[in-house]
Write a protein that holds these residues in place. Structure first.
Motif, PDB file in Angstrom:
ATOM      1  N   ALA A 170      13.490   7.648 -11.205  1.00 32.88           N
ATOM      2  CA  ALA A 170      13.465   7.947 -12.640  1.00 32.88           C
ATOM      3  C   ALA A 170      12.565   9.142 -12.936  1.00 32.88           C
ATOM      4  CB  ALA A 170      12.991   6.725 -13.431  1.00 32.88           C
ATOM      5  N   ILE A 171      11.463   9.257 -12.216  1.00 32.11           N
ATOM      6  CA  ILE A 171      10.539  10.389 -12.406  1.00 32.11           C
ATOM      7  C   ILE A 171      11.247  11.695 -12.058  1.00 32.11           C
ATOM      8  CG2 ILE A 171       8.445  11.491 -11.505  1.00 32.11           C
ATOM      9  CD1 ILE A 171       7.298   8.587 -11.217  1.00 32.11           C
ATOM     10  N   ALA A 225       2.180   5.556 -11.704  1.00 29.58           N
ATOM     11  CA  ALA A 225       2.879   5.301 -10.440  1.00 29.58           C
ATOM     12  C   ALA A 225       2.639   6.434  -9.444  1.00 29.58           C
ATOM     13  CB  ALA A 225       4.366   5.113 -10.690  1.00 29.58           C
ATOM     14  N   LEU A 226       2.734   7.677  -9.914  1.00 26.83           N
ATOM     15  CA  LEU A 226       2.511   8.818  -9.015  1.00 26.83           C
ATOM     16  C   LEU A 226       1.091   8.840  -8.476  1.00 26.83           C
ATOM     17  CD1 LEU A 226       4.403  11.610 -10.957  1.00 26.83           C
ATOM     18  CD2 LEU A 226       4.932  10.815  -8.640  1.00 26.83           C
ATOM     19  N   ALA A 262       6.615   3.207  -5.970  1.00 27.66           N
ATOM     20  CA  ALA A 262       7.775   3.976  -5.512  1.00 27.66           C
ATOM     21  C   ALA A 262       9.054   3.610  -6.263  1.00 27.66           C
ATOM     22  CB  ALA A 262       7.976   3.793  -4.012  1.00 27.66           C
ATOM     23  N   SER A 263       9.073   2.461  -6.905  1.00 23.77           N
ATOM     24  CA  SER A 263      10.273   2.075  -7.659  1.00 23.77           C
ATOM     25  C   SER A 263      10.505   3.010  -8.854  1.00 23.77           C
ATOM     26  CB  SER A 263      10.165   0.620  -8.123  1.00 23.77           C
ATOM     27  OG  SER A 263       9.132   0.462  -9.078  1.00 23.77           O
ATOM     28  N   VAL A 310       9.228  14.149  -6.222  1.00 23.34           N
ATOM     29  CA  VAL A 310       7.971  13.404  -6.170  1.00 23.34           C
ATOM     30  C   VAL A 310       6.957  14.124  -5.281  1.00 23.34           C
ATOM     31  CG1 VAL A 310       6.931  11.255  -5.316  1.00 23.34           C
ATOM     32  CG2 VAL A 310       8.956  11.180  -6.764  1.00 23.34           C
ATOM     33  N   ALA A 311       7.403  14.716  -4.197  1.00 23.93           N
ATOM     34  CA  ALA A 311       6.490  15.427  -3.294  1.00 23.93           C
ATOM     35  C   ALA A 311       5.752  16.544  -4.030  1.00 23.93           C
ATOM     36  CB  ALA A 311       7.255  15.984  -2.095  1.00 23.93           C
TER      37      ALA A 311
END
Length: 66
Positions: free
Chosen positions: A14-15, A58-59, A9-10, A23-24
């Motif tokens: 940035a994503i 990460a995702l 989640a960090s 992100v969702a």
């Protein structure tokens, strides 16, 4: 004082900033993919959506951990 965000989640701020999608939305794409293995999904995000390896990883990690 709040704890800093750790783990996959960090990468989320940035994503969202770099790729212009929440992100969702990325997580929904991952969930709807016919692929099921972690590295398959990472490779797909990199090849089809232009994500960098760390961001894709990460995702996928966060989504599969749900």
């Amino acid at each position: 004082m709040t704890e800093p965000v750790k783990g996959p989640a960090s990468y989320f701020p940035a994503i969202e900033k770099k790729y212009g999608r929440p992100v969702a939305e990325w997580q929904e794409l991952i969930r709807s993919s016919p692929l099921g293995k972690h590295m398959e999904l990472v490779g797909w995000l990199k090849a089809e959506h232009g994500l960098g390896h760390g961001h894709a990883n990460a995702l996928v990690a966060a989504t599969l951990a749900e």
